[in-house]
Design a protein around this motif. Structure first.
Motif, PDB file in Angstrom:
ATOM      1  N   ASN A  75      13.282 -10.794  23.659  1.00  0.00           N
ATOM      2  CA  ASN A  75      13.401 -12.107  23.023  1.00  0.00           C
ATOM      3  C   ASN A  75      13.803 -13.144  24.055  1.00  0.00           C
ATOM      4  O   ASN A  75      14.695 -12.895  24.861  1.00  0.00           O
ATOM      5  CB  ASN A  75      14.452 -12.089  21.908  1.00  0.00           C
ATOM      6  CG  ASN A  75      14.098 -11.135  20.783  1.00  0.00           C
ATOM      7  OD1 ASN A  75      14.734 -10.097  20.623  1.00  0.00           O
ATOM      8  ND2 ASN A  75      13.086 -11.462  20.009  1.00  0.00           N
ATOM      9  N   ALA A  76      13.154 -14.303  23.999  1.00  0.00           N
ATOM     10  CA  ALA A  76      13.576 -15.415  24.845  1.00  0.00           C
ATOM     11  C   ALA A  76      14.741 -16.162  24.210  1.00  0.00           C
ATOM     12  O   ALA A  76      15.473 -16.878  24.878  1.00  0.00           O
ATOM     13  CB  ALA A  76      12.407 -16.367  25.088  1.00  0.00           C
ATOM     14  N   GLY A  77      14.887 -16.000  22.904  1.00  0.00           N
ATOM     15  CA  GLY A  77      15.979 -16.632  22.169  1.00  0.00           C
ATOM     16  C   GLY A  77      16.024 -16.073  20.767  1.00  0.00           C
ATOM     17  O   GLY A  77      15.261 -15.170  20.406  1.00  0.00           O
ATOM     18  N   THR A  78      16.908 -16.608  19.944  1.00  0.00           N
ATOM     19  CA  THR A  78      17.039 -16.103  18.577  1.00  0.00           C
ATOM     20  C   THR A  78      15.896 -16.548  17.685  1.00  0.00           C
ATOM     21  O   THR A  78      15.659 -15.940  16.649  1.00  0.00           O
ATOM     22  CB  THR A  78      18.345 -16.593  17.932  1.00  0.00           C
ATOM     23  OG1 THR A  78      18.302 -18.028  17.820  1.00  0.00           O
ATOM     24  CG2 THR A  78      19.555 -16.168  18.743  1.00  0.00           C
ATOM     25  N   VAL A  79      15.206 -17.625  18.053  1.00  0.00           N
ATOM     26  CA  VAL A  79      14.182 -18.330  17.261  1.00  0.00           C
ATOM     27  C   VAL A  79      14.753 -18.861  15.953  1.00  0.00           C
ATOM     28  O   VAL A  79      14.006 -19.392  15.125  1.00  0.00           O
ATOM     29  CB  VAL A  79      12.897 -17.493  16.978  1.00  0.00           C
ATOM     30  CG1 VAL A  79      12.317 -16.933  18.240  1.00  0.00           C
ATOM     31  CG2 VAL A  79      13.123 -16.394  15.945  1.00  0.00           C
ATOM     32  N   GLN A  80      16.049 -18.743  15.735  1.00  0.00           N
ATOM     33  CA  GLN A  80      16.669 -19.229  14.505  1.00  0.00           C
ATOM     34  C   GLN A  80      16.851 -20.740  14.628  1.00  0.00           C
ATOM     35  O   GLN A  80      17.511 -21.231  15.535  1.00  0.00           O
ATOM     36  CB  GLN A  80      18.005 -18.531  14.287  1.00  0.00           C
ATOM     37  CG  GLN A  80      18.341 -18.239  12.846  1.00  0.00           C
ATOM     38  CD  GLN A  80      18.738 -19.480  12.075  1.00  0.00           C
ATOM     39  OE1 GLN A  80      19.084 -20.497  12.661  1.00  0.00           O
ATOM     40  NE2 GLN A  80      18.694 -19.403  10.758  1.00  0.00           N
ATOM     41  N   GLN A  82      18.562 -23.122  13.208  1.00  0.00           N
ATOM     42  CA  GLN A  82      19.875 -23.759  13.237  1.00  0.00           C
ATOM     43  C   GLN A  82      20.677 -23.316  14.464  1.00  0.00           C
ATOM     44  O   GLN A  82      21.428 -24.093  15.031  1.00  0.00           O
ATOM     45  CB  GLN A  82      20.661 -23.411  11.959  1.00  0.00           C
ATOM     46  CG  GLN A  82      20.298 -24.261  10.752  1.00  0.00           C
ATOM     47  CD  GLN A  82      18.889 -24.008  10.266  1.00  0.00           C
ATOM     48  OE1 GLN A  82      18.497 -22.861  10.075  1.00  0.00           O
ATOM     49  NE2 GLN A  82      18.123 -25.059  10.067  1.00  0.00           N
ATOM     50  N   ASP A  83      20.500 -22.100  14.863  1.00  0.00           N
ATOM     51  CA  ASP A  83      21.255 -21.521  15.973  1.00  0.00           C
ATOM     52  C   ASP A  83      20.705 -21.979  17.332  1.00  0.00           C
ATOM     53  O   ASP A  83      21.441 -22.460  18.185  1.00  0.00           O
ATOM     54  CB  ASP A  83      21.213 -19.993  15.836  1.00  0.00           C
ATOM     55  CG  ASP A  83      22.024 -19.277  16.880  1.00  0.00           C
ATOM     56  OD1 ASP A  83      23.175 -19.670  17.097  1.00  0.00           O
ATOM     57  OD2 ASP A  83      21.505 -18.328  17.479  1.00  0.00           O
ATOM     58  N   GLN A  84      19.412 -21.774  17.530  1.00  0.00           N
ATOM     59  CA  GLN A  84      18.690 -22.195  18.741  1.00  0.00           C
ATOM     60  C   GLN A  84      19.288 -21.626  20.027  1.00  0.00           C
ATOM     61  O   GLN A  84      19.260 -22.273  21.084  1.00  0.00           O
ATOM     62  CB  GLN A  84      18.581 -23.724  18.806  1.00  0.00           C
ATOM     63  CG  GLN A  84      17.818 -24.321  17.636  1.00  0.00           C
ATOM     64  CD  GLN A  84      17.480 -25.795  17.800  1.00  0.00           C
ATOM     65  OE1 GLN A  84      17.602 -26.359  18.889  1.00  0.00           O
ATOM     66  NE2 GLN A  84      17.030 -26.426  16.727  1.00  0.00           N
ATOM     67  N   GLY A 510      25.156 -20.490   8.919  1.00  0.00           N
ATOM     68  CA  GLY A 510      26.063 -20.366  10.049  1.00  0.00           C
ATOM     69  C   GLY A 510      27.346 -19.631   9.709  1.00  0.00           C
ATOM     70  O   GLY A 510      28.245 -19.527  10.544  1.00  0.00           O
ATOM     71  N   ASP A 511      27.484 -19.086   8.480  1.00  0.00           N
ATOM     72  CA  ASP A 511      28.677 -18.335   8.124  1.00  0.00           C
ATOM     73  C   ASP A 511      28.284 -16.946   7.630  1.00  0.00           C
ATOM     74  O   ASP A 511      27.246 -16.412   8.031  1.00  0.00           O
ATOM     75  CB  ASP A 511      29.513 -19.094   7.091  1.00  0.00           C
ATOM     76  CG  ASP A 511      28.705 -19.423   5.830  1.00  0.00           C
ATOM     77  OD1 ASP A 511      27.704 -18.734   5.555  1.00  0.00           O
ATOM     78  OD2 ASP A 511      29.090 -20.373   5.122  1.00  0.00           O
ATOM     79  N   VAL A 512      29.059 -16.362   6.732  1.00  0.00           N
ATOM     80  CA  VAL A 512      28.820 -14.984   6.316  1.00  0.00           C
ATOM     81  C   VAL A 512      27.491 -14.810   5.590  1.00  0.00           C
ATOM     82  O   VAL A 512      26.971 -13.709   5.477  1.00  0.00           O
ATOM     83  CB  VAL A 512      29.992 -14.491   5.438  1.00  0.00           C
ATOM     84  CG1 VAL A 512      29.958 -15.168   4.071  1.00  0.00           C
ATOM     85  CG2 VAL A 512      29.970 -12.976   5.274  1.00  0.00           C
ATOM     86  N   GLU A 513      26.901 -15.904   5.086  1.00  0.00           N
ATOM     87  CA  GLU A 513      25.611 -15.810   4.417  1.00  0.00           C
ATOM     88  C   GLU A 513      24.448 -15.973   5.393  1.00  0.00           C
ATOM     89  O   GLU A 513      23.300 -15.971   4.990  1.00  0.00           O
ATOM     90  CB  GLU A 513      25.511 -16.896   3.336  1.00  0.00           C
ATOM     91  CG  GLU A 513      26.522 -16.753   2.204  1.00  0.00           C
ATOM     92  CD  GLU A 513      26.456 -17.916   1.233  1.00  0.00           C
ATOM     93  OE1 GLU A 513      26.060 -19.015   1.665  1.00  0.00           O
ATOM     94  OE2 GLU A 513      26.788 -17.734   0.059  1.00  0.00           O
ATOM     95  N   ASP A 514      24.755 -16.145   6.659  1.00  0.00           N
ATOM     96  CA  ASP A 514      23.739 -16.550   7.624  1.00  0.00           C
ATOM     97  C   ASP A 514      22.693 -15.463   7.848  1.00  0.00           C
ATOM     98  O   ASP A 514      22.976 -14.267   7.799  1.00  0.00           O
ATOM     99  CB  ASP A 514      24.404 -16.890   8.955  1.00  0.00           C
ATOM    100  CG  ASP A 514      23.467 -17.633   9.875  1.00  0.00           C
ATOM    101  OD1 ASP A 514      23.393 -18.863   9.759  1.00  0.00           O
ATOM    102  OD2 ASP A 514      22.810 -16.979  10.696  1.00  0.00           O
ATOM    103  N   ASN A 515      21.444 -15.911   8.108  1.00  0.00           N
ATOM    104  CA  ASN A 515      20.336 -14.968   8.304  1.00  0.00           C
ATOM    105  C   ASN A 515      19.980 -14.782   9.777  1.00  0.00           C
ATOM    106  O   ASN A 515      18.883 -14.350  10.095  1.00  0.00           O
ATOM    107  CB  ASN A 515      19.103 -15.421   7.520  1.00  0.00           C
ATOM    108  CG  ASN A 515      18.606 -16.801   7.941  1.00  0.00           C
ATOM    109  OD1 ASN A 515      19.252 -17.483   8.730  1.00  0.00           O
ATOM    110  ND2 ASN A 515      17.478 -17.212   7.405  1.00  0.00           N
ATOM    111  N   THR A 516      20.881 -15.130  10.691  1.00  0.00           N
ATOM    112  CA  THR A 516      20.658 -14.854  12.106  1.00  0.00           C
ATOM    113  C   THR A 516      21.052 -13.411  12.402  1.00  0.00           C
ATOM    114  O   THR A 516      22.207 -13.026  12.213  1.00  0.00           O
ATOM    115  CB  THR A 516      21.503 -15.796  12.990  1.00  0.00           C
ATOM    116  OG1 THR A 516      21.151 -17.141  12.697  1.00  0.00           O
ATOM    117  CG2 THR A 516      21.250 -15.517  14.459  1.00  0.00           C
ATOM    118  N   TYR A 517      20.102 -12.606  12.871  1.00  0.00           N
ATOM    119  CA  TYR A 517      20.393 -11.196  13.145  1.00  0.00           C
ATOM    120  C   TYR A 517      21.245 -11.051  14.403  1.00  0.00           C
ATOM    121  O   TYR A 517      22.112 -10.185  14.478  1.00  0.00           O
ATOM    122  CB  TYR A 517      19.074 -10.430  13.313  1.00  0.00           C
ATOM    123  CG  TYR A 517      19.255  -8.930  13.343  1.00  0.00           C
ATOM    124  CD1 TYR A 517      19.268  -8.191  12.163  1.00  0.00           C
ATOM    125  CD2 TYR A 517      19.409  -8.244  14.542  1.00  0.00           C
ATOM    126  CE1 TYR A 517      19.446  -6.812  12.171  1.00  0.00           C
ATOM    127  CE2 TYR A 517      19.591  -6.864  14.565  1.00  0.00           C
ATOM    128  CZ  TYR A 517      19.597  -6.158  13.375  1.00  0.00           C
ATOM    129  OH  TYR A 517      19.781  -4.803  13.395  1.00  0.00           O
TER     130      TYR A 517
END
Length: 556
Positions: A75-80, A82-84, A510-517
């Motif tokens: 991966n070059a980044g998260t592709v998320q 909001q996170d970026q 960005g919190d406990v519900e966040d979908n960033t793996y």
């Protein structure tokens, strides 16, 4: 007794610099090891995933002298959106350390690399790169170095000479997967507990999943997606026998939850059914380890019939991640396939039908949806959320916005519309300090320059490009700022989802519900408690899981 290393053509060292947790098994290195070993080379794997602060590279290279070093950039980044987060500087640190410890040339590959191979070679200043599946090109490059043949003769290999990037052997632009056959019979060797190899069991224990490939490539042309560009636009099918042999190998090592890494499992459904029938036939044998298999797959809503659902259930499939992408897709211009390409068309009725088939068979489902693409407005947003909440799914995953890649159809479209001078409303980057302009390839001096603008600004600063629909409920200042953040839309989605449904919804918060793996604290805590399988199988229990972590005072 003859020394095996004395008969070797040479040592190839493969390095995994992916520090993201939970760790994802670097399957590509097992594939590359299998091919290189068959070709007569010794292979070592230096895996840094669980050694973020203790690389020990000097220790390795003090006693090993490889002829070639391969580094995978998954991966070059998260592709998320909001996170970026971008991983390129972390990868560069590893590459520079390697370069200071060995004279061996470095070849880069992996899905992250393949999304921008020309710009990546320039950024990392490495001589060689492989776009897409690399097993055949890597073996040929190793053969060339071992025999003294110029690497420039390796067709499809990307070369950087310190100034420009070009394709070896006078070839045109590299096509991912072009060198692979349509029917692959190799049984990839999956190992655990061996020095200088990928340790599949450790990844299972610390990540909760094993992985498996049944086919490679994707023939479709979804505008936002890099899969055809990174894996190839044609399908390479593995033989069902080799796939199930590999499953049994993983199961024998105590790895029971195994996720397919195909772009989508049900592309080429006849092949998928053959794989499932082979699993079913073997699990009926006395003492078969396949009875312990818990299979997890990616799938599209089409093609998907009752027979496939039945076979999945009988073969031990526990969960399906359904890439519905957008329930209102017929209203969104982004889904029009590019000229000369085939899109994957389906409707909400297809999504309803497939989720019903799976839920009736007790298969866990997560439906993944992309929100905020071109044409998205408050009406389509409401309809999508309403329709998705009515589905019989275990979890719904919402992502707002998307990263724009240079060779994905949407990136090509935005570059043509911007033409280096027009601001495209909705193009955004958290790292932008000025308006984002993109030029089409024919206005750029090179492919390197074209790719570079999607990741770096004109001063060379990292600035990945993302897109959020400007027709969403954001204020004018946010939409006009190149670094504006679509926080009001996120808050609107949070408020719109009923509290009674929040337990099964993954939101970009960005919190406990966040979908960033990547480095997701909840996933790490659940895995520390011993949870296995795809995250959506235990997502709805997150409050109880977090309470148990707190009670037991687990250190993550």
């Amino acid at each position: 007794m003859l020394d095996k290393r004395a008969l070797s053509k040479g040592l190839v060292t493969l390095i995994n610099p992916n520090f993201v947790q939970p760790g994802v098994t670097p399957y590509a290195l097992d594939i590359l090891c299998s091919h290189l070993e068959t070709a007569g080379f010794d292979v070592d794997v230096v895996d840094l995933t669980f050694r973020k602060n203790d690389w020990r590279l000097d220790e390795y290279f003090a006693s090993h002298d490889p002829m070639l070093v391969g580094i995978t950039l998954r991966n070059a980044g998260t592709v998320q959106p909001q996170d970026q987060r971008v991983f390129l500087p972390d990868h560069l640190g590893v590459i520079e350390a390697v370069r200071g410890l060995t004279r061996a040339p470095i070849v880069l590959g992996g899905a992250g690399f393949s999304s921008m191979p020309y710009a990546a070679l320039e950024y990392f200043k490495t001589p060689f790169g492989v776009k897409g599946p690399g097993e055949l090109i890597l073996c040929e490059l190793a053969e060339a170095i071992a025999s003294g043949r110029p690497p420039e003769t390796v067709a499809g290999l990307l070369l950087w000479d310190g100034r420009t990037v070009r394709v070896a052997a006078g070839g045109g632009p590299p096509v991912a997967g072009a060198t692979l056959g349509a029917h692959l019979t190799t049984v990839y060797q999956r190992r655990s507990g061996l020095l200088n190899r990928v340790d599949n069991r450790v990844y299972y224990d610390r990540g909760g999943l094993g992985n498996l490939l049944t086919k490679n490539g994707c023939p479709f042309a979804c505008n936002h997606c890099v899969e055809p560009d990174a894996k190839g636009p044609s399908i390479s099918l593995r033989s069902p026998e080799s796939v199930v042999d590999e499953l049994e190998l993983l199961l024998s090592q105590g790895i029971f939850d195994i996720h397919t890494t195909d772009s989508e499992f049900n592309i080429k459904p006849a092949h998928s059914k053959r794989v499932l029938r082979e699993i079913i036939a073997r699990r009926d044998r006395p003492g078969s380890r396949l009875r312990d298999l818990r299979l997890w797959v990616y799938a599209h809503p089409v093609p998907f019939d009752t027979e496939l659902a039945d076979l999945l259930a009988e073969a031990g499939c526990k969960g399906v991640s359904l890439s519905a992408e957008h329930i209102c897709r017929e209203n969104l211009a982004v889904w029009d396939p590019p000229s000369g390409r085939v899109g994957l068309a389906y409707t909400i009725d297809d999504v309803r039908r497939v989720t019903k088939l799976l839920s009736e068979r007790g298969i866990i489902i997560t439906t993944e949806l992309l929100l905020g693409l071109p044409g998205e407005n408050l009406d389509t947003l409401k309809r999508t959320i309403d329709e998705s909440l009515a589905l019989p799914t275990t979890v719904l995953g919402f992502t707002l916005g998307l990263q724009v890649f240079p060779h994905a159809p949407l990136g090509i479209r935005f570059a043509a519309e911007s033409a280096g001078k027009n601001v495209i409303r909705g193009l955004q980057s958290n790292g932008a300090t000025s308006d984002i302009f993109l030029k089409p390839l024919d206005q750029c001096a090179s492919t390197t320059e074209y790719e570079r603008q999607f990741w770096f600004d004109e001063t060379g600063r990292l600035r990945p490009v993302f897109y959020f629909s400007p027709d969403l409920p954001e204020d004018r200042e946010t939409i006009e700022r190149p670094d504006g953040k679509w926080t009001k839309t996120i808050q609107w989605i949070q408020d719109y989802v009923p509290q009674s449904e929040r337990h099964r919804v993954v939101l970009p918060t960005g919190d406990v519900e966040d979908n960033t793996y990547a480095d997701n604290s909840f996933l790490l805590q659940a895995i520390a408690l011993g949870y296995k399988g795809a995250y959506y199988s235990y997502w709805a229990d997150r409050d109880r899981i977090l309470a148990e972590v707190s009670r037991r005072a687990l250190a993550i």
